[in-house]
Design a protein around this motif. Structure first.
Motif, PDB file in Angstrom:
ATOM      1  N   LYS A  42       0.871  -1.197   0.000  1.00 27.90           N
ATOM      2  CA  LYS A  42       0.000   0.000   0.000  1.00 27.90           C
ATOM      3  C   LYS A  42       0.892   1.225   0.000  1.00 27.90           C
ATOM      4  O   LYS A  42       1.759   1.361   0.884  1.00 27.90           O
ATOM      5  CB  LYS A  42      -0.880  -0.002   1.262  1.00 27.90           C
ATOM      6  CG  LYS A  42      -1.782  -1.225   1.358  1.00 27.90           C
ATOM      7  CD  LYS A  42      -2.675  -1.151   2.608  1.00 27.90           C
ATOM      8  CE  LYS A  42      -3.542  -2.401   2.692  1.00 27.90           C
ATOM      9  NZ  LYS A  42      -4.302  -2.448   3.961  1.00 27.90           N
ATOM     10  N   LEU A  68       4.116   1.477  -7.501  1.00 25.70           N
ATOM     11  CA  LEU A  68       3.887   0.414  -8.497  1.00 25.70           C
ATOM     12  C   LEU A  68       5.099   0.268  -9.404  1.00 25.70           C
ATOM     13  O   LEU A  68       5.514  -0.840  -9.739  1.00 25.70           O
ATOM     14  CB  LEU A  68       2.673   0.800  -9.361  1.00 25.70           C
ATOM     15  CG  LEU A  68       1.311   0.289  -8.873  1.00 25.70           C
ATOM     16  CD1 LEU A  68       0.246   0.610  -9.907  1.00 25.70           C
ATOM     17  CD2 LEU A  68       1.389  -1.238  -8.694  1.00 25.70           C
ATOM     18  N   ALA A  69       5.695   1.422  -9.739  1.00 19.80           N
ATOM     19  CA  ALA A  69       6.811   1.369 -10.703  1.00 19.80           C
ATOM     20  C   ALA A  69       7.955   0.548 -10.133  1.00 19.80           C
ATOM     21  O   ALA A  69       8.663  -0.160 -10.843  1.00 19.80           O
ATOM     22  CB  ALA A  69       7.261   2.795 -10.997  1.00 19.80           C
ATOM     23  N   LEU A  72       7.812  -2.060  -8.257  1.00 20.62           N
ATOM     24  CA  LEU A  72       7.581  -3.516  -8.167  1.00 20.62           C
ATOM     25  C   LEU A  72       7.850  -4.134  -9.536  1.00 20.62           C
ATOM     26  O   LEU A  72       7.657  -3.460 -10.548  1.00 20.62           O
ATOM     27  CB  LEU A  72       6.124  -3.786  -7.792  1.00 20.62           C
ATOM     28  CG  LEU A  72       5.668  -3.253  -6.420  1.00 20.62           C
ATOM     29  CD1 LEU A  72       4.171  -3.437  -6.258  1.00 20.62           C
ATOM     30  CD2 LEU A  72       6.413  -4.007  -5.314  1.00 20.62           C
ATOM     31  N   ALA A 116       6.761  -6.455 -12.509  1.00 18.20           N
ATOM     32  CA  ALA A 116       5.422  -6.781 -13.007  1.00 18.20           C
ATOM     33  C   ALA A 116       4.982  -8.212 -12.735  1.00 18.20           C
ATOM     34  O   ALA A 116       3.900  -8.411 -12.183  1.00 18.20           O
ATOM     35  CB  ALA A 116       5.352  -6.475 -14.498  1.00 18.20           C
ATOM     36  N   VAL A 128       3.168  -8.965  -9.544  1.00 18.22           N
ATOM     37  CA  VAL A 128       1.930  -8.279  -9.135  1.00 18.22           C
ATOM     38  C   VAL A 128       0.726  -9.115  -9.577  1.00 18.22           C
ATOM     39  O   VAL A 128       0.658  -9.564 -10.716  1.00 18.22           O
ATOM     40  CB  VAL A 128       1.858  -6.876  -9.802  1.00 18.22           C
ATOM     41  CG1 VAL A 128       0.517  -6.229  -9.481  1.00 18.22           C
ATOM     42  CG2 VAL A 128       3.014  -6.005  -9.332  1.00 18.22           C
ATOM     43  N   ARG A 129      -0.185  -9.395  -8.670  1.00 21.64           N
ATOM     44  CA  ARG A 129      -1.352 -10.238  -8.999  1.00 21.64           C
ATOM     45  C   ARG A 129      -2.602  -9.382  -9.205  1.00 21.64           C
ATOM     46  O   ARG A 129      -3.596  -9.821  -9.734  1.00 21.64           O
ATOM     47  CB  ARG A 129      -1.617 -11.222  -7.844  1.00 21.64           C
ATOM     48  CG  ARG A 129      -0.562 -12.320  -7.743  1.00 21.64           C
ATOM     49  CD  ARG A 129      -0.675 -13.270  -8.911  1.00 21.64           C
ATOM     50  NE  ARG A 129       0.267 -14.369  -8.857  1.00 21.64           N
ATOM     51  CZ  ARG A 129       1.531 -14.297  -9.312  1.00 21.64           C
ATOM     52  NH1 ARG A 129       1.978 -13.173  -9.850  1.00 21.64           N
ATOM     53  NH2 ARG A 129       2.330 -15.340  -9.237  1.00 21.64           N
ATOM     54  N   VAL A 176      -4.235  -4.974  -8.899  1.00 21.63           N
ATOM     55  CA  VAL A 176      -4.019  -3.593  -8.438  1.00 21.63           C
ATOM     56  C   VAL A 176      -5.374  -2.933  -8.247  1.00 21.63           C
ATOM     57  O   VAL A 176      -6.338  -3.247  -8.954  1.00 21.63           O
ATOM     58  CB  VAL A 176      -3.226  -2.791  -9.519  1.00 21.63           C
ATOM     59  CG1 VAL A 176      -3.036  -1.356  -9.046  1.00 21.63           C
ATOM     60  CG2 VAL A 176      -1.895  -3.459  -9.799  1.00 21.63           C
ATOM     61  N   VAL A 193      -2.373   3.467  -3.977  1.00 21.33           N
ATOM     62  CA  VAL A 193      -2.750   2.199  -4.636  1.00 21.33           C
ATOM     63  C   VAL A 193      -2.531   1.034  -3.684  1.00 21.33           C
ATOM     64  O   VAL A 193      -1.769   1.136  -2.714  1.00 21.33           O
ATOM     65  CB  VAL A 193      -1.875   1.959  -5.898  1.00 21.33           C
ATOM     66  CG1 VAL A 193      -2.271   2.893  -6.997  1.00 21.33           C
ATOM     67  CG2 VAL A 193      -0.396   2.047  -5.562  1.00 21.33           C
ATOM     68  N   ILE A 242       3.457  -2.901   3.857  1.00 21.09           N
ATOM     69  CA  ILE A 242       3.146  -4.177   3.189  1.00 21.09           C
ATOM     70  C   ILE A 242       2.381  -5.038   4.188  1.00 21.09           C
ATOM     71  O   ILE A 242       2.933  -5.475   5.203  1.00 21.09           O
ATOM     72  CB  ILE A 242       4.420  -4.896   2.699  1.00 21.09           C
ATOM     73  CG1 ILE A 242       5.138  -4.012   1.654  1.00 21.09           C
ATOM     74  CG2 ILE A 242       4.063  -6.248   2.089  1.00 21.09           C
ATOM     75  CD1 ILE A 242       6.312  -4.664   0.994  1.00 21.09           C
ATOM     76  N   LEU A 288      -8.869  -7.974  -4.782  1.00 20.07           N
ATOM     77  CA  LEU A 288      -7.822  -7.366  -5.625  1.00 20.07           C
ATOM     78  C   LEU A 288      -7.651  -8.117  -6.941  1.00 20.07           C
ATOM     79  O   LEU A 288      -7.166  -7.571  -7.917  1.00 20.07           O
ATOM     80  CB  LEU A 288      -6.486  -7.343  -4.868  1.00 20.07           C
ATOM     81  CG  LEU A 288      -6.406  -6.222  -3.812  1.00 20.07           C
ATOM     82  CD1 LEU A 288      -5.264  -6.464  -2.858  1.00 20.07           C
ATOM     83  CD2 LEU A 288      -6.261  -4.870  -4.513  1.00 20.07           C
ATOM     84  N   MET A 289      -8.085  -9.395  -6.958  1.00 22.46           N
ATOM     85  CA  MET A 289      -7.891 -10.148  -8.211  1.00 22.46           C
ATOM     86  C   MET A 289      -9.167 -10.178  -9.045  1.00 22.46           C
ATOM     87  O   MET A 289      -9.269 -10.897 -10.013  1.00 22.46           O
ATOM     88  CB  MET A 289      -7.447 -11.582  -7.911  1.00 22.46           C
ATOM     89  CG  MET A 289      -6.097 -11.609  -7.227  1.00 22.46           C
ATOM     90  SD  MET A 289      -5.447 -13.276  -7.173  1.00 22.46           S
ATOM     91  CE  MET A 289      -4.933 -13.505  -8.852  1.00 22.46           C
ATOM     92  N   THR A 290     -10.148  -9.424  -8.623  1.00 20.69           N
ATOM     93  CA  THR A 290     -11.396  -9.426  -9.399  1.00 20.69           C
ATOM     94  C   THR A 290     -11.590  -8.054  -9.997  1.00 20.69           C
ATOM     95  O   THR A 290     -11.455  -7.054  -9.300  1.00 20.69           O
ATOM     96  CB  THR A 290     -12.584  -9.761  -8.465  1.00 20.69           C
ATOM     97  OG1 THR A 290     -12.295 -11.035  -7.893  1.00 20.69           O
ATOM     98  CG2 THR A 290     -13.884  -9.833  -9.230  1.00 20.69           C
TER      99      THR A 290
END
Lengths: 147, 225, 292, 287, 225
Positions: free
Chosen positions: C226, C232-233, C235, C237, C240-241, C243, C250, C270, C281-283
């Motif tokens: 968080k 984000l930049a 991390l 890619a 990442v599961r 966003v 974010v 975190i 978060l995955m939907t």
């Protein structure tokens, strides 16, 4: 793959970092032992002392902050009350909550206590790991030169 | 209260195209005799009146309605307006079907005409009374006891009323109780003269409706939803 | 003894408005596998496929190592099932149900059934229709548990049940699982039940298995980063599961929290993800069709 | 701005006691979550607020009036979603809207259409063809379209998946942002209360086992999980609940500092989740 | 598979008792005023009431969509279909035999059997066989509502054909066709004599049930529950 494109999509469109008025930024963690209202107060206090929130700028209201952070209104109210007691912010009836006028001397004092606090954490962490005082001061010197 | 009445109409709206043709087909059996036409008419009227009376239970919505900004007396009054309206509609249909039948088969049937006939004022008044009586008995029970116990107790009450009515009328003519009732009313009107009799009939009808409504309001006020 | 109680390979099933294409799923024996996913993701479809309540266009399903079509009766004899809508005839009572169902199962014990009825507080004589929704579910559970099944297949067994009963049920299932031949496949919307109780979590969405992972991975290895948008930049890619952007920054679901910690440095929060967080978060927003 | 809802020592009983000595207050612009097992009195309380039933003892005031007497005026300012979210399911969404609109003087059709778009509810679709989640949203749209001052929701999240639940709770948080409207909802899933609820009320067997700001529970209370030696803690006044666990006892304290002395040695001090609090609060051993 | 029949008997106990008792009313047929009715009427009535038993069980299972539960038991889909056929014959046939045997106790009923006993029994069995052969596949494919709609649909179709024939004067055409079928059966009956005729009919019904059983299995195998 689906997940990848959401990540790249958000950065490409760049909608995340559009320049906005210097807004207050609060990130809450729900697995840290620190109560939510203290996390809010701590982050706002740091942004005021750090200068990101200048004097007189309008803060979001108790309720819109609660809505943004998806927390209870009582939580944000308690955080604002604490900041108000410390004289960092004041609420003008009807118009909203503003960053209070900080006299520089009071600000420096606040920053000093912040640094002190962080150093105290560093010392306790170092003792846990078994670092001696010399190693600690050596690390401090390296870090200081880096900036 | 008007909103409640409009609600009932809106609820029935999707079903009209199903109810009416069924009724017309069903009423064809009325061709046999005025007695048959009478009871079939009553059955059709009942399908409207009782259908409206239980409509909120049918859709399991009694709590939903009670949560709307309406007080209980208003719900009862709206229900009575609906029920009486349905009884009037039933009566109108009864007369309509009867006239169509008489027009279509005049010679063969030779139904009675004039005073005491099925379509005389007495005939229509008796029909309306029987059609309305059904729901005037049912509603207080429904409002006080709810659907299941209401319908059960209505069953017993209706049997008792039928027994009384038939025993009183049976000596006159077992095979045509309704027409016997009409004749009795015709005699009643003749004795007193239309000017006196009809206001009396109307007054007693209004009294009956008022009494039933009062019972329903009292029963529904304390009912737990 | 099979190491996988249930293996689904390349299964294909389509309804109007919903398709499930070459789905593979493995449920290890002796463990509890939690099945989570939004409404209409296909949880119920999977359960029905295993029980052969619905036909499939392609693919094989092995239960206890046996093909569930060729050995239909033998496979079902060792499965205790609970559906989200228990569909027993309405005028039946618990005693009749026990007497009627018992003979179908070798492992059925009338005594255990009565004990379960007592434990769950189910009136023996009362008609099914007269029972509350919670009580109806408990009756379905009592029947599923009464014949010593090797696989408990449960679709939303705790819907509408209260916390206390859910805890007792989980303890009851835990006791059963002390015998490592038993396994449980448990689909639910109340993910807090699974958090402590499930060994593996399978996430299914729009007819696709998104992942099947040990719960400990999700709890300890995964993290929710968080921070401000620029986080984000930092991390990488593939890690990442999912966003989700909020007014204050974010939230990024990552599969390797320690890696993310090194990338983002100390300042960034975190958190440990709850299963709800993983699911949300995955939907992608609100894409719901009729539940299957 | 006095409280929207005041419940004082309410008692309600049929053959079994449904509510006993229940008191709570809900100020404007807040969310109150009522949690409890089946038959703990949640729905009874909601039926009292809506004036469906009358209390046997105590007093209840909504907007300062008694729902039993001036129910009509009160209900015109209440938006409700019952545990059966939608009735008259044979009607289409728009027809249902027209039917309900008729009952509310300050019904706002523009707002209703906006809510239908926001919740992605197709106007022509029959309510019976909607999933449970969609029906709860339709119920919410109907409840919000006449700018109600109090929203009463009976177990809106039961049977919904986590994504729907979180979205619904976010919507509740937005509703109270105006500081005027309050929301009261019952639930069996305690994680619903974790985030946006201001006040939590735990009911068990018709009695209030906890009532107050939810933050107290999450910020001040603590749980000590330890061995059999913790049995001694049962007497302490800060202890609100104790329950046998596999290894010994779990003890619930209503104050973190009061709990600290008990967690020397193997015992662990933790911040409680609402599930833990709920289970420990009413547990038998603690009575 | 016998477990499935046993399950239906236990779970459907009340339905069977209620519907089964209807068959016991058969002897009241004797009350019909004119000379004692032909025994075929008596047997057909009992047969009809008994076939209602398996049909009511299937209707109950369909109403509560309990088939998904039955299918989750350790049985194959073919077992379920087979148990419906065997169960149907066992329940309906068994109860029919019991009722008829029970009827023999009453002397008035016993002498009904004096003439045409064989034909009557054959008629009863045929009706039983036909009902089972038609109802089971139909309900598996279209469910109980489908069956009812189908029956209503047939009636409406019949009415339309009848009116069509009436209008186009083709009525006697249909009569002739029906008469010719009856004559053919009659002449076949003479040729092979009652025993032979009975064997052919029984064989026909058995064959029909076998075909229906095969079809039902194929339908049910691919049906999503």
């Amino acid at each position: 793959m689906y997940i990848y494109d959401i990540y790249s999509m958000s950065t490409m469109t760049g909608d995340l970092d559009t320049p906005e008025t210097p807004r207050m930024r609060v990130i809450l963690s729900n697995s840290s032992s620190e109560p939510i209202y203290e996390q809010i107060a701590r982050q706002i206090r740091a942004q005021i002392i750090g200068g990101e929130l200048e004097e007189g700028s309008l803060l979001s209201s108790i309720r819109s902050l609660a809505r943004d952070l998806q927390v209870s209104v009582i939580t944000t109210k308690r955080a604002y009350e604490e900041l108000e007691r410390e004289g960092l912010i004041d609420t003008v009836g009807g118009k909203g909550t503003f960053v209070a006028a900080q006299n520089p001397q009071f600000l420096r004092e606040k920053r000093m206590s912040l640094v002190e606090e962080k150093l105290a954490d560093a010392v306790s962490e170092a003792r846990l790991v078994g670092l001696s005082l010399d190693d600690l001061s050596e690390m401090l010197r390296l870090l200081a030169e880096e900036e | 209260m008007k909103a409640l009445i409009r609600k009932d109409l809106r609820l029935l709206a999707p079903y009209w195209w199903l109810i009416l043709p069924g009724h017309v087909l069903f009423s064809a059996n009325g061709v046999i005799s005025p007695e048959f036409l009478f009871w079939i008419g009553v059955a059709l009227a009942a399908s409207f009146t009782v259908g409206l009376a239980v409509i909120d239970w049918r859709f399991d919505a009694d709590r939903f309605v009670a949560a709307l900004p309406v007080d209980r007396p208003a719900q009862v009054r709206a229900r009575y307006v609906g029920a009486i309206g349905a009884a009037v509609l039933g009566t109108a249909l009864y007369v309509a079907y009867g006239s169509v039948i008489v027009a279509a088969f005049p010679a063969r049937l030779g139904w009675r005409t004039g005073a005491g006939a099925w379509n005389s004022p007495e005939g229509i008044a008796v029909f309306f009374l029987v059609a309305a009586a059904l729901v005037l008995i049912l509603l207080p029970l429904l409002f006080r006891l709810g659907l299941v116990r209401g319908i059960w107790s209505f069953g017993f009450v209706a049997l008792a009323v039928m027994a009384v009515a038939i025993s009183r009328v049976s000596n006159a003519g077992a095979e045509a109780p309704s027409q016997a009732l009409v004749e009795e009313l015709a005699v009643f009107v003749d004795d007193r003269g239309a000017a006196v009799a009809w206001p009396l009939v109307l007054a007693s009808l209004m009294g009956l409706i008022w009494l039933s409504a009062r019972l329903s309001i009292a029963g529904f006020r304390s009912r737990e939803l | 003894m099979e190491d996988n109680v249930l293996e689904i390979r390349g299964v294909h099933k389509s309804y109007p408005g919903f398709t499930m294409r070459d789905v593979d799923l493995v449920v290890p024996t002796g463990h509890v596998t939690g099945l989570i996913g939004p409404n209409g993701a296909g949880k119920t479809t999977l359960v029905k496929l295993v029980m052969n309540l619905i036909t499939r266009e392609a693919g094989e399903i092995d239960v206890f190592g046996l093909d569930n079509l060729l050995h239909e009766a033998e496979v079902k004899a060792r499965i205790g099932f609970v559906y989200d809508e228990p569909n027993f005839p309405h005028d039946v009572n618990a005693r009749d149900l026990g007497r009627a169902i018992g003979p179908f199962y070798r492992g059925w014990s009338g005594e255990r059934y009565r004990r379960l009825l007592g434990e769950f507080g189910i009136p023996v004589r009362k008609r099914f229709k007269a029972l509350s929704k919670g009580m109806q579910m408990k009756l379905a559970l009592a029947i599923a548990l009464a014949h010593d099944a090797d696989l408990l297949l449960m679709d939303e067994p705790t819907a509408g049940l209260d916390l206390e009963f859910r805890r007792d049920l989980l303890e009851h299932l835990a006791a059963i699982l002390e015998d490592e031949r038993k396994s449980v496949l448990f689909s639910t919307h109340v993910t807090s039940d699974l958090e402590r109780f499930a060994d593996f979590i399978t996430l299914i969405r729009d007819g696709e298995i998104v992942f099947s992972l040990p719960t400990s991975d999700l709890r300890d290895a995964w993290g929710v980063v968080k921070g401000a948008a620029d986080v984000l930049a930092r991390l990488d890619a593939p890690d990442v599961r999912g966003v989700r952007t909020g007014p204050h920054g974010v939230e990024a679901l990552v599969a390797n929290a320690s890696l993310a910690r090194t990338k983002c440095g100390p300042g960034v929060v975190i958190d440990r993800p709850s299963l709800d967080d993983v699911l949300v978060l995955m939907t992608r927003g609100d894409s719901y069709v009729e539940s299957h | 701005m006095d409280d929207l809802l005041v419940v004082e020592r309410i008692r309600k009983a049929w053959d079994v006691v449904a509510l006993e000595d229940v008191s709570l207050r809900l100020p404007p612009g807040h969310i109150m979550g009522i949690a409890g097992p089946n038959g703990s009195g949640k729905t009874t309380l909601i039926r009292l607020i809506l004036g469906h039933i009358r209390p046997d003892g105590g007093a209840i005031r909504v907007f300062g009036d008694d729902p039993g007497l001036s129910g009509r005026a009160i209900r015109s300012r209440i938006g409700f979603v019952l545990d059966r979210p939608i009735s008259y399911e044979h009607l289409s969404v728009t027809r249902l809207g027209r039917l309900v609109a008729d009952f509310y003087a300050d019904w706002d059709e523009v707002e209703f259409q906006r809510l239908l778009d926001e919740f992605e509810l197709p106007g022509r679709r029959r309510a019976s063809a909607l999933s449970r989640g969609m029906r709860v949203k339709l119920g919410l749209a109907l409840a919000l379209a006449h700018n109600a001052e109090l929203l009463v929701l009976d177990e809106p999240t039961t049977g919904l998946d986590p994504v729907f639940r979180r979205e619904l709770l976010a919507r509740l948080s937005a509703i109270i942002a105006d500081g005027r409207t309050s929301v009261l909802f019952s639930t069996q899933i305690l994680t619903d209360l974790d985030r946006v609820a201001d006040f939590a009320v735990f009911l068990r067997g018709g009695r209030v086992v906890f009532s107050g700001p939810k933050d107290d529970l999450l910020d001040r209370w603590a749980i000590v999980r330890g061995g059999p030696e913790l049995a001694a803690a049962a007497g302490a006044d800060a202890v609100r609940g104790i329950r046998r666990s596999r290894m010994g006892f779990d003890v619930l304290f209503d104050d973190m500092d009061a709990a600290k002395p008990y967690c020397d040695g193997p015992a662990v001090l933790e911040r409680p989740t609402l599930d833990d609090v709920f289970l420990l609060l009413g547990s038998k051993e603690s009575q | 598979m016998w477990n499935l029949i046993r399950k239906d008997l236990i779970l459907g106990r009340w339905t069977l008792i209620v519907n089964g008792s209807m068959a016991l009313l058969a002897p009241f047929i004797l009350l019909i005023p004119d000379e004692p009715p032909p025994v075929i009427l008596y047997v057909l009535y009992v047969g009809l009431m008994c076939t209602m038993l398996p049909v009511s069980l299937i209707a109950k299972e369909d109403k509560f969509s309990a088939t998904a539960f039955t299918c989750s038991l350790p049985v194959t889909r073919d077992d379920i279909v087979t148990s419906r056929y065997l169960g149907g014959w066992f329940i309906a046939g068994g109860w029919m035999a019991a009722v008829l045997a029970l009827g023999l106790l009453a002397p008035a009923v016993r002498d009904l059997w004096s003439n045409g006993a064989g034909g009557a029994l054959l008629g009863g069995l045929t009706m039983l066989g036909l009902t089972i052969a038609i109802v089971i596949p139909f309900t598996i494919r279209f469910g109980m509502n489908g069956l009812l709609f189908g029956l209503v649909g047939l009636q409406v179709l019949g009415m339309v054909l009848f009116i069509g024939a009436l209008a186009t004067g083709g009525l006697d055409g249909i009569e002739r066709a029906v008469k010719s079928v009856i004559d053919a059966v009659g002449s076949y009956h003479e040729r092979v004599g009652p025993a032979g005729f009975a064997v052919t009919v029984i064989f026909g019904v058995a064959l029909l049930n076998w075909v229906s059983w095969k079809a039902s299995r194929r339908i049910f195998r691919t049906r999503d529950l």
